[in-house]
Motif scaffolding. Structure first.
Motif, mmCIF file in Angstrom:
data_model
loop_
_atom_site.group_PDB
_atom_site.id
_atom_site.type_symbol
_atom_site.label_atom_id
_atom_site.label_comp_id
_atom_site.label_asym_id
_atom_site.label_seq_id
_atom_site.Cartn_x
_atom_site.Cartn_y
_atom_site.Cartn_z
ATOM 1 N N SER A 47 -35.457 36.464 -39.324
ATOM 2 C CA SER A 47 -34.696 35.753 -38.741
ATOM 3 C C SER A 47 -33.131 36.324 -39.392
ATOM 4 O O SER A 47 -32.167 36.066 -38.557
ATOM 5 C CB SER A 47 -34.575 34.466 -38.615
ATOM 6 N N ASN A 48 -32.860 36.719 -40.303
ATOM 7 C CA ASN A 48 -31.761 37.054 -40.896
ATOM 8 C C ASN A 48 -31.669 38.557 -41.223
ATOM 9 O O ASN A 48 -30.626 38.749 -42.001
ATOM 10 C CB ASN A 48 -31.451 36.230 -42.303
ATOM 11 N N LEU A 49 -32.036 39.338 -40.428
ATOM 12 C CA LEU A 49 -31.874 41.059 -40.728
ATOM 13 C C LEU A 49 -30.672 41.344 -40.408
ATOM 14 O O LEU A 49 -30.280 42.164 -40.845
ATOM 15 C CB LEU A 49 -33.033 41.498 -39.958
ATOM 16 N N ALA A 50 -29.756 40.896 -39.514
ATOM 17 C CA ALA A 50 -28.484 41.162 -39.289
ATOM 18 C C ALA A 50 -27.486 40.588 -40.133
ATOM 19 O O ALA A 50 -26.186 40.576 -40.135
ATOM 20 C CB ALA A 50 -28.093 40.757 -37.954
ATOM 21 N N GLY A 51 -27.932 39.421 -40.927
ATOM 22 C CA GLY A 51 -27.092 38.743 -41.973
ATOM 23 C C GLY A 51 -27.256 36.986 -41.530
ATOM 24 O O GLY A 51 -27.967 36.530 -40.485
ATOM 25 N N PHE A 52 -26.616 36.301 -42.381
ATOM 26 C CA PHE A 52 -26.721 34.849 -42.045
ATOM 27 C C PHE A 52 -25.724 34.265 -40.948
ATOM 28 O O PHE A 52 -24.953 35.013 -40.466
ATOM 29 C CB PHE A 52 -26.257 34.192 -43.413
ATOM 30 N N GLU A 53 -25.909 33.161 -40.805
ATOM 31 C CA GLU A 53 -25.232 32.512 -39.461
ATOM 32 C C GLU A 53 -23.764 32.687 -39.673
ATOM 33 O O GLU A 53 -22.923 33.016 -38.713
ATOM 34 C CB GLU A 53 -25.696 30.815 -39.349
ATOM 35 N N SER A 54 -23.289 32.432 -40.805
ATOM 36 C CA SER A 54 -21.928 32.487 -41.348
ATOM 37 C C SER A 54 -21.173 33.941 -41.035
ATOM 38 O O SER A 54 -19.852 34.173 -40.729
ATOM 39 C CB SER A 54 -21.292 32.116 -42.667
ATOM 40 N N ALA A 55 -21.979 34.839 -40.978
ATOM 41 C CA ALA A 55 -21.777 36.476 -40.839
ATOM 42 C C ALA A 55 -21.157 36.498 -39.362
ATOM 43 O O ALA A 55 -20.267 37.501 -39.156
ATOM 44 C CB ALA A 55 -22.970 37.533 -40.894
ATOM 45 N N ARG A 56 -21.635 35.668 -38.268
ATOM 46 C CA ARG A 56 -20.887 35.786 -36.942
ATOM 47 C C ARG A 56 -19.575 35.930 -36.978
ATOM 48 O O ARG A 56 -19.036 36.606 -36.346
ATOM 49 C CB ARG A 56 -21.712 34.628 -36.027
ATOM 50 N N ARG A 57 -18.966 34.965 -37.786
ATOM 51 C CA ARG A 57 -17.619 34.821 -37.631
ATOM 52 C C ARG A 57 -16.918 35.468 -38.653
ATOM 53 O O ARG A 57 -16.084 36.276 -38.643
ATOM 54 C CB ARG A 57 -17.355 33.494 -38.003
ATOM 55 N N ASP A 58 -17.469 35.632 -40.029
ATOM 56 C CA ASP A 58 -16.837 36.193 -41.490
ATOM 57 C C ASP A 58 -16.898 37.515 -41.063
ATOM 58 O O ASP A 58 -16.100 38.302 -41.831
ATOM 59 C CB ASP A 58 -17.285 35.422 -42.387
ATOM 60 N N PHE A 59 -17.986 38.022 -40.651
ATOM 61 C CA PHE A 59 -18.234 39.634 -40.757
ATOM 62 C C PHE A 59 -18.050 40.285 -39.249
ATOM 63 O O PHE A 59 -17.117 40.970 -39.184
ATOM 64 C CB PHE A 59 -19.532 40.162 -41.428
ATOM 65 N N TYR A 60 -19.003 39.782 -38.475
ATOM 66 C CA TYR A 60 -19.000 40.636 -37.350
ATOM 67 C C TYR A 60 -17.891 40.227 -36.352
ATOM 68 O O TYR A 60 -17.236 40.914 -35.679
ATOM 69 C CB TYR A 60 -20.295 40.111 -36.498
ATOM 70 N N GLY A 61 -17.326 38.928 -36.406
ATOM 71 C CA GLY A 61 -16.169 38.492 -35.533
ATOM 72 C C GLY A 61 -14.925 39.106 -36.081
ATOM 73 O O GLY A 61 -13.858 39.229 -35.322
ATOM 74 N N ALA A 62 -14.797 39.424 -37.170
ATOM 75 C CA ALA A 62 -13.606 40.088 -37.795
ATOM 76 C C ALA A 62 -13.289 41.602 -37.445
ATOM 77 O O ALA A 62 -12.430 41.977 -37.654
ATOM 78 C CB ALA A 62 -13.491 39.959 -39.371
ATOM 79 N N THR A 63 -14.541 42.113 -36.927
ATOM 80 C CA THR A 63 -14.237 43.537 -36.906
ATOM 81 C C THR A 63 -13.676 43.910 -35.362
ATOM 82 O O THR A 63 -13.314 45.038 -35.306
ATOM 83 C CB THR A 63 -15.869 44.230 -36.509
ATOM 84 N N ARG A 64 -13.445 42.931 -34.552
ATOM 85 C CA ARG A 64 -12.874 43.308 -33.480
ATOM 86 C C ARG A 64 -11.116 43.563 -33.833
ATOM 87 O O ARG A 64 -10.642 44.535 -33.300
ATOM 88 C CB ARG A 64 -12.178 41.869 -32.461
ATOM 89 N N ASN A 65 -10.405 42.692 -34.735
ATOM 90 C CA ASN A 65 -9.091 42.948 -35.137
ATOM 91 C C ASN A 65 -9.041 44.064 -36.006
ATOM 92 O O ASN A 65 -8.167 45.171 -35.931
ATOM 93 C CB ASN A 65 -8.618 41.850 -35.883
#
Length: 95
Positions: free
Chosen positions: A5-23
Motif C-alpha cells: 500500500s505504500n509503494l508510491a510513498g506515505f499519505e503525507s507524500a500526496r501534499r508534500d511531494f506530489y502536490g508540490a510538483t505542480r508549481n
C-alpha cells in the motif's frame, strides 16, 4: 495486480511531494494526488504520467532522499509500462 500500500510513498507524500510538483515542475497528473483519494490514469494519459515520472526521476539527487523517491517513482514507472502493454485496457491507480 495487488501490491503493497505504500509503494508510491506515505499519505503525507500526496501534499508534500506530489502536490508540490505542480508549481515546481508544471506537472498535471501527479499533483492531483494532493486532493483526491485515488488517481486513476488510463489510455493516452499513461504517456503523460510516464513523462511526469521521468521528469521527476531526472531531478533527484543521489543522496538518501533521492533514493527514497527514486524507489517510489520507479514503482509507478513500472506500473505504467505494464499498463501500456495492455493497450486501451491498461490503467494505473495510485491512491
Amino acid at each position: 495486480m495487488e501490491l503493497e500500500s505504500n509503494l508510491a510513498g506515505f499519505e503525507s507524500a500526496r501534499r508534500d511531494f506530489y502536490g508540490a510538483t505542480r508549481n515546481e515542475f508544471g506537472l498535471e497528473l501527479l499533483p492531483q494526488l494532493d486532493g483526491c483519494a485515488m488517481l486513476d490514469v488510463r489510455g493516452s494519459d499513461l504517456c503523460m504520467l510516464l513523462i511526469e515520472i521521468e521528469k521527476l526521476l531526472s531531478t533527484l539527487s543521489s543522496n538518501e532522499f533521492g533514493e527514497f523517491w527514486r524507489f517510489r517513482l520507479n514503482n509507478i514507472r513500472t506500473a505504467v509500462l505494464l499498463a501500456q502493454s495492455f493497450g486501451d485496457a491498461g490503467g494505473v491507480c495510485i491512491g
